[in-house]
Scaffold this active site. Structure first.
Site, PDB file in Angstrom:
ATOM      1  N   ASP A 188       0.869  -1.191   0.000  1.00 44.90           N
ATOM      2  CA  ASP A 188       0.000   0.000   0.000  1.00 44.90           C
ATOM      3  C   ASP A 188       0.896   1.228   0.000  1.00 44.90           C
ATOM      4  O   ASP A 188       2.133   1.114  -0.052  1.00 44.90           O
ATOM      5  CB  ASP A 188      -0.939  -0.019   1.231  1.00 44.90           C
ATOM      6  CG  ASP A 188      -2.236   0.766   0.994  1.00 44.90           C
ATOM      7  OD1 ASP A 188      -2.169   2.003   0.854  1.00 44.90           O
ATOM      8  OD2 ASP A 188      -3.310   0.144   0.944  1.00 44.90           O
ATOM      9  N   HIS A 234     -12.836  -1.448  -7.431  1.00 49.57           N
ATOM     10  CA  HIS A 234     -14.043  -0.603  -7.468  1.00 49.57           C
ATOM     11  C   HIS A 234     -13.730   0.884  -7.244  1.00 49.57           C
ATOM     12  O   HIS A 234     -14.565   1.731  -7.529  1.00 49.57           O
ATOM     13  CB  HIS A 234     -15.106  -1.120  -6.481  1.00 49.57           C
ATOM     14  CG  HIS A 234     -14.940  -0.691  -5.055  1.00 49.57           C
ATOM     15  ND1 HIS A 234     -15.977  -0.746  -4.147  1.00 49.57           N
ATOM     16  CD2 HIS A 234     -13.881  -0.201  -4.358  1.00 49.57           C
ATOM     17  CE1 HIS A 234     -15.565  -0.308  -2.976  1.00 49.57           C
ATOM     18  NE2 HIS A 234     -14.299   0.026  -3.064  1.00 49.57           N
TER      19      HIS A 234
HETATM   20  C1  LIG Z   1     -10.808   1.399  -0.363  1.00 47.75           C
HETATM   21  S1  LIG Z   1      -9.258   1.194   0.434  1.00 47.75           S
HETATM   22  C2  LIG Z   1      -9.230  -0.574   0.623  1.00 47.75           C
HETATM   23  C3  LIG Z   1      -8.249  -1.031   1.648  1.00 47.75           C
HETATM   24  C4  LIG Z   1      -8.267  -2.544   1.940  1.00 47.75           C
HETATM   25  N1  LIG Z   1      -8.017  -3.361   0.776  1.00 47.75           N
HETATM   26  C5  LIG Z   1      -9.588  -2.920   2.571  1.00 47.75           C
HETATM   27  O1  LIG Z   1     -10.433  -3.513   1.918  1.00 47.75           O
HETATM   28  O2  LIG Z   1      -9.769  -2.574   3.748  1.00 47.75           O
HETATM   29  C6  LIG Z   1      -8.124   1.495  -0.898  1.00 47.75           C
HETATM   30  C7  LIG Z   1      -6.659   1.328  -0.527  1.00 47.75           C
HETATM   31  O3  LIG Z   1      -5.867   1.601  -1.697  1.00 47.75           O
HETATM   32  C8  LIG Z   1      -4.698   2.282  -1.280  1.00 47.75           C
HETATM   33  N2  LIG Z   1      -4.135   3.001  -2.427  1.00 47.75           N
HETATM   34  C9  LIG Z   1      -4.671   4.061  -3.088  1.00 47.75           C
HETATM   35  N3  LIG Z   1      -3.876   4.433  -4.111  1.00 47.75           N
HETATM   36  C10 LIG Z   1      -2.804   3.587  -4.096  1.00 47.75           C
HETATM   37  C11 LIG Z   1      -1.647   3.457  -4.921  1.00 47.75           C
HETATM   38  N4  LIG Z   1      -1.440   4.277  -5.974  1.00 47.75           N
HETATM   39  N5  LIG Z   1      -0.757   2.472  -4.640  1.00 47.75           N
HETATM   40  C12 LIG Z   1      -0.963   1.630  -3.578  1.00 47.75           C
HETATM   41  N6  LIG Z   1      -2.062   1.700  -2.759  1.00 47.75           N
HETATM   42  C13 LIG Z   1      -2.967   2.670  -3.023  1.00 47.75           C
HETATM   43  C14 LIG Z   1      -5.209   3.202  -0.187  1.00 47.75           C
HETATM   44  O4  LIG Z   1      -4.166   3.691   0.632  1.00 47.75           O
HETATM   45  C15 LIG Z   1      -6.190   2.291   0.550  1.00 47.75           C
HETATM   46  O5  LIG Z   1      -5.561   1.571   1.582  1.00 47.75           O
END
Ligand SMILES: C[S@@+](CC[C@H](N)C(=O)[O-])C[C@H]1O[C@@H](n2cnc3c(N)ncnc32)[C@H](O)[C@@H]1O
Length: 326
Positions: A188, A234
Site C-alpha cells: 500500500d 471498485h
Molecule cells: C478502499 S481502500 C481498501 C483497503 C483494503 N483493501 C480494505 O479492503 O480494507 C483502498 C486502498 O488503496 C490504497 N491506495 C490508493 N492508491 C494507491 C496506490 N497508488 N498504490 C498503492 N495503494 C494505493 C489506499 O491507501 C487504501 O488503503
C-alpha cells in the site's frame, strides 16, 4: 418520507459517535444531564438526539431521561469486536462531497477534487488525522467481512499472499491468523507503514506479515501465489483498474491466482448495498461497482480469465481469476 429522512438518522448516528455516547454508556445507564456534562452539550438538545437514537434502536430510555446502550448501539463503541465507530467518524469528510454530487452527475467526474482541491488519496497523504479515520473505516469493514470471507474461501493452497492495496493489514492479518502456514505482504502507500506494523504486531503475525510501501500504478511485488485485491478495483474507472490489474499480471507467475473481493452487483431492480456504495464511488473517487459480466470483461482486458464468483454471507463476493497464458 422515511427514505427522505434517512440522512437525518445517518447524521444522528455520526453525532453519537463523535460524542462517544455508546462508550460513555458502556458501564450502564446514565441520565441525560450526566451525559450532557460528559459531552459538553446542552442537556435538552442532547435529550432530543437520544430520543431519535432510541427510535433507531441505538439506545433505550430505561427511565425517564436516562439511557442505556442497546446491543446494536454497542457497535458504536471503539473497543467492540465489530465496531463501526471509525466508519461513522470518517463519514464527516464526505458530507461536503455529497453536497457537490451534482457535479458528478453533470460531468461523470468525481466531486472530491472539486470540493477539496485534490483526489481523495492525495488529500489523505496530506491529512494524517483524516487518513487514520479513513484507514480505521476500512479496517471496520474488513473486520465485518472477514469471517464471511474465511468461510466462503479456502486459502490453504496459498503459501505466499500479496494483498494489493491492503491498507493497514486487517484482512491479511486475519487470513494469516487462520492459516499459520502462510506468509503475506501488504502492499500500500508508504504512509501506512507504521500503522500496518503495529497491527501485525497486535494480531501476533508480525513474523509472517510484512508491509511494502509503493504505488500499484508503477509496480506490484512479485513472488506471491495468491494476489488479493479487496475494494481496490471498485475505486477506479475502467482504464485505471486495468492498469492495476496488468501490474498484478506482470508480477504473477503462471500458477498464481487473483482474487478480487468486491460487491458484485446483481442484475434487476433488487436493492443491494453495492448500489449505494456505487454512488459514493461516483462522487468520491470516480470508481464504480460492477456486475459479473463487467468484471469478466475488465479481467479479460488485463490478461486474466474469470474462473468463478463466490458470494459470501456479507455483501462481498469473491471473484476468482487466473492469468491467461501468452
Ligand atoms: C478502499 S481502500 C481498501 C483497503 C483494503 N483493501 C480494505 O479492503 O480494507 C483502498 C486502498 O488503496 C490504497 N491506495 C490508493 N492508491 C494507491 C496506490 N497508488 N498504490 C498503492 N495503494 C494505493 C489506499 O491507501 C487504501 O488503503
Amino acid at each position: 418520507m422515511e427514505l427522505h429522512d434517512g440522512f437525518i438518522r445517518a447524521r444522528a448516528l455520526q453525532l453519537a459517535a463523535e460524542l462517544q455516547i455508546a462508550d460513555l454508556l458502556s458501564d450502564g445507564p446514565r441520565s441525560t444531564d450526566d451525559l450532557a456534562t460528559a459531552t459538553a452539550t446542552d442537556s435538552r438538545s442532547l435529550y432530543r438526539l437520544l430520543r431519535l437514537l432510541a427510535g433507531c434502536g441505538i439506545v433505550s430510555e430505561v427511565e425517564p431521561r436516562s439511557f442505556a446502550v442497546t446491543a446494536t448501539g454497542a457497535h458504536l463503541q471503539g473497543d467492540h469486536p465489530q465496531s463501526v465507530k471509525a466508519t461513522l467518524l470518517s463519514a464527516g469528510l464526505f458530507h461536503p462531497v455529497y453536497a457537490d454530487a451534482m457535479h458528478s452527475l453533470r460531468t461523470g467526474e468525481p466531486a472530491f477534487p472539486k470540493t477539496f482541491g485534490k483526489p481523495l488519496f492525495d488529500y489523505l497523504k496530506d491529512h494524517p488525522e483524516q487518513a487514520t479515520l479513513f484507514n480505521g473505516a476500512m479496517a471496520d469493514a474488513s473486520r465485518l467481512e472477514t469471517a464471511a470471507l474465511l468461510e466462503a474461501f479456502d486459502f490453504s493452497g496459498a503459501r505466499g499472499i500479496v494483498d494489493v492495496g491492503g491498507g493497514t493489514g486487517t484482512l491479511l492479518g486475519a487470513v494469516l491468523s487462520a492459516y499459520p502456514q502462510s506468509t503475506g505482504v501488504v502492499y500500500d502507500l508508504p504512509h501506512l507503514a507504521a500503522e500496518a506494523a503495529a497491527k501485525a504486531e497486535a494480531a501476533g503475525v508480525a513474523d509472517r506479515l510484512t508491509f511494502t510501501g509503493g504505488d500499484f500504478f508503477q509496480e506490484v511485488p512479485a513472488g506471491g501465489d495468491l494476489y488479493l485485491l479487496k475494494s481496490i478495483v471498485h475505486d477506479w474507472p475502467d482504464e485505471d483498474a486495468v492498469r492495476i490489474l496488468r501490474g498484478c499480471r506482470r508480477a504473477m507467475s503462471p500458477q498464481s491466482r487473483l482474487l478480487l473481493i468486491e460487491r458484485v452487483l446483481p442484475p434487476g431492480d433488487d436493492d443491494h448495498p453495492g448500489k449505494a456504495m456505487d454512488i459514493t464511488l461516483l462522487v468520491v473517487l470516480g470508481g464504480r461497482e460492477r456486475t459479473e459480466d463487467e468484471y469478466s470483461a475488465l479481467l479479460a482486458e488485463a490478461g486474466f480469465r474469470l474462473t468463478g464468483v463466490t458470494p459470501t454471507a456479507s455483501p462481498m463476493s469473491v471473484v476468482e481469476a487466473v492469468p491467461v497464458q501468452d
